[in-house]
Design a protein around this motif. Structure first.
Motif, PDB file in Angstrom:
ATOM      1  N   LEU A 150       5.687   0.506  -6.910  1.00 11.39           N
ATOM      2  CA  LEU A 150       5.607   0.330  -5.459  1.00 11.39           C
ATOM      3  C   LEU A 150       4.268   0.809  -4.907  1.00 11.39           C
ATOM      4  CD1 LEU A 150       6.817  -0.345  -2.712  1.00 11.39           C
ATOM      5  CD2 LEU A 150       7.901   1.922  -2.721  1.00 11.39           C
ATOM      6  N   GLU A 151       3.809   1.992  -5.318  1.00  5.39           N
ATOM      7  CA  GLU A 151       2.565   2.531  -4.774  1.00  5.39           C
ATOM      8  C   GLU A 151       1.369   1.678  -5.181  1.00  5.39           C
ATOM      9  OE1 GLU A 151       1.970   4.892  -2.537  1.00  5.39           O
ATOM     10  OE2 GLU A 151       4.142   4.866  -2.305  1.00  5.39           O
ATOM     11  N   LEU A 152       1.404   1.097  -6.379  1.00  8.88           N
ATOM     12  CA  LEU A 152       0.311   0.239  -6.807  1.00  8.88           C
ATOM     13  C   LEU A 152       0.324  -1.070  -6.013  1.00  8.88           C
ATOM     14  CD1 LEU A 152      -2.064  -0.072  -8.745  1.00  8.88           C
ATOM     15  CD2 LEU A 152      -0.476  -1.026 -10.441  1.00  8.88           C
ATOM     16  N   ALA A 157      -1.974  -4.349  -1.614  1.00  7.91           N
ATOM     17  CA  ALA A 157      -1.728  -4.970  -0.311  1.00  7.91           C
ATOM     18  C   ALA A 157      -2.745  -4.482   0.714  1.00  7.91           C
ATOM     19  CB  ALA A 157      -0.303  -4.668   0.155  1.00  7.91           C
ATOM     20  N   ALA A 158      -3.032  -3.179   0.688  1.00  2.00           N
ATOM     21  CA  ALA A 158      -4.017  -2.626   1.616  1.00  2.00           C
ATOM     22  C   ALA A 158      -5.407  -3.188   1.349  1.00  2.00           C
ATOM     23  CB  ALA A 158      -4.033  -1.099   1.507  1.00  2.00           C
ATOM     24  N   GLN A 159      -5.724  -3.425   0.082  1.00  2.00           N
ATOM     25  CA  GLN A 159      -7.028  -3.995  -0.261  1.00  2.00           C
ATOM     26  C   GLN A 159      -7.152  -5.422   0.255  1.00  2.00           C
ATOM     27  OE1 GLN A 159      -9.470  -2.041  -1.981  1.00  2.00           O
ATOM     28  NE2 GLN A 159      -7.914  -0.589  -1.302  1.00  2.00           N
ATOM     29  N   ALA A 160      -6.073  -6.181   0.208  1.00  2.00           N
ATOM     30  CA  ALA A 160      -6.105  -7.554   0.717  1.00  2.00           C
ATOM     31  C   ALA A 160      -6.279  -7.566   2.227  1.00  2.00           C
ATOM     32  CB  ALA A 160      -4.830  -8.294   0.325  1.00  2.00           C
ATOM     33  N   ASP A 168       4.822  -8.167  -0.627  1.00  2.00           N
ATOM     34  CA  ASP A 168       4.162  -9.443  -0.916  1.00  2.00           C
ATOM     35  C   ASP A 168       3.445  -9.438  -2.260  1.00  2.00           C
ATOM     36  OD1 ASP A 168       4.874 -10.281   1.683  1.00  2.00           O
ATOM     37  OD2 ASP A 168       3.063  -9.343   2.508  1.00  2.00           O
ATOM     38  N   ALA A 169       3.320  -8.285  -2.913  1.00  2.00           N
ATOM     39  CA  ALA A 169       2.475  -8.138  -4.098  1.00  2.00           C
ATOM     40  C   ALA A 169       3.301  -8.124  -5.387  1.00  2.00           C
ATOM     41  CB  ALA A 169       1.648  -6.860  -4.003  1.00  2.00           C
ATOM     42  N   LEU A 170       2.748  -8.746  -6.394  1.00  2.00           N
ATOM     43  CA  LEU A 170       3.330  -8.780  -7.737  1.00  2.00           C
ATOM     44  C   LEU A 170       2.256  -8.326  -8.717  1.00  2.00           C
ATOM     45  CD1 LEU A 170       5.486  -9.756  -9.878  1.00  2.00           C
ATOM     46  CD2 LEU A 170       4.346 -11.993  -9.756  1.00  2.00           C
ATOM     47  N   ILE A 171       2.533  -7.313  -9.533  1.00  2.00           N
ATOM     48  CA  ILE A 171       1.564  -6.821 -10.513  1.00  2.00           C
ATOM     49  C   ILE A 171       1.650  -7.671 -11.787  1.00  2.00           C
ATOM     50  CG2 ILE A 171       0.783  -4.831 -11.846  1.00  2.00           C
ATOM     51  CD1 ILE A 171       0.523  -4.563  -8.786  1.00  2.00           C
ATOM     52  N   VAL A 172       0.493  -8.145 -12.226  1.00  2.00           N
ATOM     53  CA  VAL A 172       0.424  -8.989 -13.425  1.00  2.00           C
ATOM     54  C   VAL A 172      -0.676  -8.474 -14.345  1.00  2.00           C
ATOM     55  CG1 VAL A 172       1.290 -11.024 -12.206  1.00  2.00           C
ATOM     56  CG2 VAL A 172      -1.176 -10.616 -12.339  1.00  2.00           C
ATOM     57  N   LEU A 349      -3.060   3.362 -11.066  1.00  3.28           N
ATOM     58  CA  LEU A 349      -2.713   4.037  -9.823  1.00  3.28           C
ATOM     59  C   LEU A 349      -3.346   5.423  -9.754  1.00  3.28           C
ATOM     60  CD1 LEU A 349      -1.096   3.876  -7.218  1.00  3.28           C
ATOM     61  CD2 LEU A 349       0.896   4.726  -8.477  1.00  3.28           C
ATOM     62  N   GLU A 350      -3.334   6.147 -10.858  1.00  7.61           N
ATOM     63  CA  GLU A 350      -3.981   7.465 -10.909  1.00  7.61           C
ATOM     64  C   GLU A 350      -5.470   7.349 -10.591  1.00  7.61           C
ATOM     65  OE1 GLU A 350      -3.449  10.643 -11.502  1.00  7.61           O
ATOM     66  OE2 GLU A 350      -1.280  10.665 -11.832  1.00  7.61           O
TER      67      GLU A 350
END
Length: 466
Positions: A150-152, A157-160, A168-172, A349-350
Motif C-alpha cells: 500500500l505505501e509503495l 500515486a503521489a509521483q504521478a 489506482d496503482a498496480l506494482i509490476v 519503499l525503504e
C-alpha cells in the motif's frame, strides 16, 4: 492386436521408410498408409506424431509429412527440432533490438549506447542498506497485497500527481513488464496501436509480441503532433496510443503542457487510451506534470518505474489506471505472475523513503547535465556534419541526424571496429525512416574522458563509412 501395438508397428514401418527415402522426401499420404496397412486414421496420426517427436519427420498441414535432415553427433542421432516451426506458427517475438541494447560491453570498448546508469553512479551501497533493513521486517518474506504494498502504491500515486490515489496503482516487475501488461490489456491481437515515430524499440517489440500492428504518428521537437494523432485515430480506428511524454526515447523531446492537453483532448474524442511511459521522470529536474495528473476521464494508463534512476535489477514499476481498464490490468498481472516479490518492494519503499533518495537525485541530475553538455560539445567539434535533433532537458541520450550519404548500419559497424558502440536509428522506427540517424548515450561511459574518446572513435568511424 491392440491400438498401442498398432501404433508402434506403423511407426516402425514408417521409420524404416523414412530412412530409405532420405532427407526432404515426402512420406506416403495418411490415406495411402491406412490403405496399405488397414489401420485407422488415429493410428496413422499417432504413429506420425511419434516420428515427429523423434525429429525424423515434419508434418506440414495441406502438404504432407516429410523426412527431416538428421544430424549425427557422437555416434547418435540428435533430435531435429524443426517440427516446432510448424507447431509454433507464424508469430515471431523479435528480441533483437532489445537484446542489442542490453548486451554486455566488451573490455576496451566505449559504450555510447545503453539505457542504465554507469555502475559508478548507482547508489549500490544505499540500496544494499535499504535491502538489509527491508528483509529484517517480520513480514518481509510473506505474500504481499496482490496489487502491491500500500505505501509503495501511495508513493507512486503521489509521483504521478493530480488526484491519483494508491487504489489506482498496480506494482509490476519493471517498466517493460508494465508496457507488456498495458498492450495486452488494452488492445486485442490484430488491432492497430499508434506510436510516436521514432519510438522505443522495446515498445515496438512488445506490441508485436502482443499481436498488435504499430502505426507511426510523426513528431517534431515538441513531441507528437496532435493534429496528426487525431488523423491517425480516424484513419486506423486505433484505440491505444503509446507515448513517452517526457524525454522521449530516442529524440529527447518533452511535450509542453499545452500540447499535453491537446493530446488528451484528441484521445478523449477518439474514445482511446493513452499509454504514458513516464520512464524518465527522475532523469530531469524539469519534468512537466504527467498526463495522468491532467486526465479526468480515465484515458491515461500511466507507467512509472524506478529502474532507470536506480539499477537494472530494481525491477519495480507501477501501472496507474482507472475503471475497467484497471481491473483488466490487475487480472492480467495476477494470472501471469501473481505479484512482485515482497523483499524487492520493501527495498524500493525503504530507499525512496530515506534521505539517500533525494541525495541520489541531486547527484544524478548534476551528472546528467555535465555529461549531456560534454557529449553535445564533442559531437559539434568532431562531427560538425552531423546534426543534433535537440538538446534535451535531461535524460541519457542525444538523437543525431547523419549526412544523407551515410549508411547508418555501415557507420555502426565501423564504430564497432573502432571499439565504440552506438545505436543505429532504424530500430526506432515502426515504418521507413526519413534518413540515417543514430542514438548516442552519455551515461554508460565511465567518465568524461572516456566519453570524449568515444566521440573521437566515432568520428574516425564516420570517415571510414563514407
Amino acid at each position: 492386436m491392440n491400438n498401442d501395438s498398432s501404433i508402434a508397428q506403423i511407426a516402425a514401418i514408417l521409420r524404416e521408410e523414412a530412412a530409405r527415402l532420405g532427407p526432404g522426401s515426402r512420406l506416403p499420404s495418411s490415406r495411402e498408409i491406412m490403405r496399405r496397412h488397414n489401420v485407422s486414421p488415429v493410428t496413422v496420426s499417432r504413429a506420425l506424431g511419434l516420428l515427429a517427436a523423434e525429429g525424423r519427420v515434419v508434418t506440414k498441414p495441406g502438404a504432407g509429412s516429410f523426412v527431416t535432415q538428421q544430424q549425427v553427433t557422437t555416434g547418435q542421432d540428435a533430435a531435429d527440432l524443426s517440427w516446432q516451426t510448424v507447431a509454433l506458427g507464424d508469430r515471431v517475438v523479435d528480441d533483437g533490438p532489445v537484446a542489442s541494447l542490453l548486451a554486455s560491453i566488451p573490455e576496451g570498448v566505449v559504450p555510447l549506447t545503453g539505457g542504465y546508469l554507469h555502475p559508478g553512479l548507482r547508489p549500490d551501497k544505499q540500496l544494499a542498506a535499504a535491502a538489509a533493513r527491508a528483509v529484517r521486517r517480520p513480514d518481509a518474506w510473506d505474500k504481499p497485497p496482490l496489487a502491491g504494498l500500500l505505501e509503495l502504491r501511495r508513493w507512486f500515486a503521489a509521483q504521478a500527481g493530480g488526484d491519483v490515489t494508491a487504489a489506482d496503482a498496480l506494482i509490476v516487475s519493471g517498466g517493460q513488464a508494465a508496457l507488456t501488461h498495458a498492450f495486452r490489456a488494452l488492445a486485442a491481437p490484430g488491432t492497430p496501436v499508434l506510436v510516436e515515430t521514432p519510438t522505443y524499440p522495446g515498445a515496438l517489440a512488445a506490441a508485436k509480441a502482443a499481436g498488435l500492428r504499430a502505426t507511426a504518428v510523426p513528431m517534431d521537437r515538441d513531441g507528437v503532433r496532435p493534429e496528426l494523432l487525431a488523423e491517425a485515430f480516424a484513419v486506423t480506428g486505433a484505440r491505444v496510443f503509446f507515448c513517452q511524454s517526457t524525454l522521449h526515447n530516442p529524440t529527447g523531446a518533452t511535450l509542453p503542457v499545452e500540447r499535453r492537453e491537446q493530446v488528451l483532448q484528441v484521445a478523449r474524442a477518439a474514445g482511446a487510451f493513452v499509454i504514458e511511459d513516464d520512464y524518465a521522470r527522475y532523469l530531469t529536474e524539469h519534468a512537466p506534470p504527467s498526463l495522468a495528473s491532467m486526465d479526468q476521464h480515465g484515458s491515461v494508463v500511466h507507467l512509472g518505474s524506478l529502474t532507470k534512476i536506480l539499477s537494472p535489477s530494481m525491477r519495480v514499476a507501477a501501472v496507474i489506471a482507472r475503471g475497467p481498464a484497471a481491473h483488466r490490468l490487475r487480472a492480467g498481472q495476477l494470472v501471469e505472475s501473481f505479484f512482485v516479490a515482497r523483499p524487492l518492494q520493501e527495498t524500493a519503499l525503504e530507499f525512496v523513503g530515506s534521505p539517500a533518495w533525494r541525495r541520489h537525485l541531486t547527484t544524478v541530475h548534476a551528472e546528467l547535465r555535465t555529461r549531456r553538455d560534454a557529449l553535445a560539445a564533442a559531437l559539434a567539434a568532431r562531427l560538425p556534419e552531423a546534426e543534433l535533433h535537440l538538446l534535451p532537458i535531461g535524460g541519457m541520450h542525444l538523437w543525431v541526424r547523419l549526412p544523407a550519404d551515410v549508411e547508418e548500419n555501415d557507420l555502426a559497424e565501423a564504430a564497432r571496429r573502432n571499439r565504440v558502440l552506438v545505436s543505429p536509428g532504424r530500430m526506432y522506427y515502426p515504418s521507413e525512416p526519413p534518413g540515417p540517424r543514430i542514438r548516442v548515450t552519455h551515461i554508460a561511459a565511465t567518465h568524461l574522458a572516456e566519453l570524449q574518446e568515444g566521440v573521437r572513435r566515432l568520428a574516425q568511424a564516420l570517415a571510414e563509412a563514407r
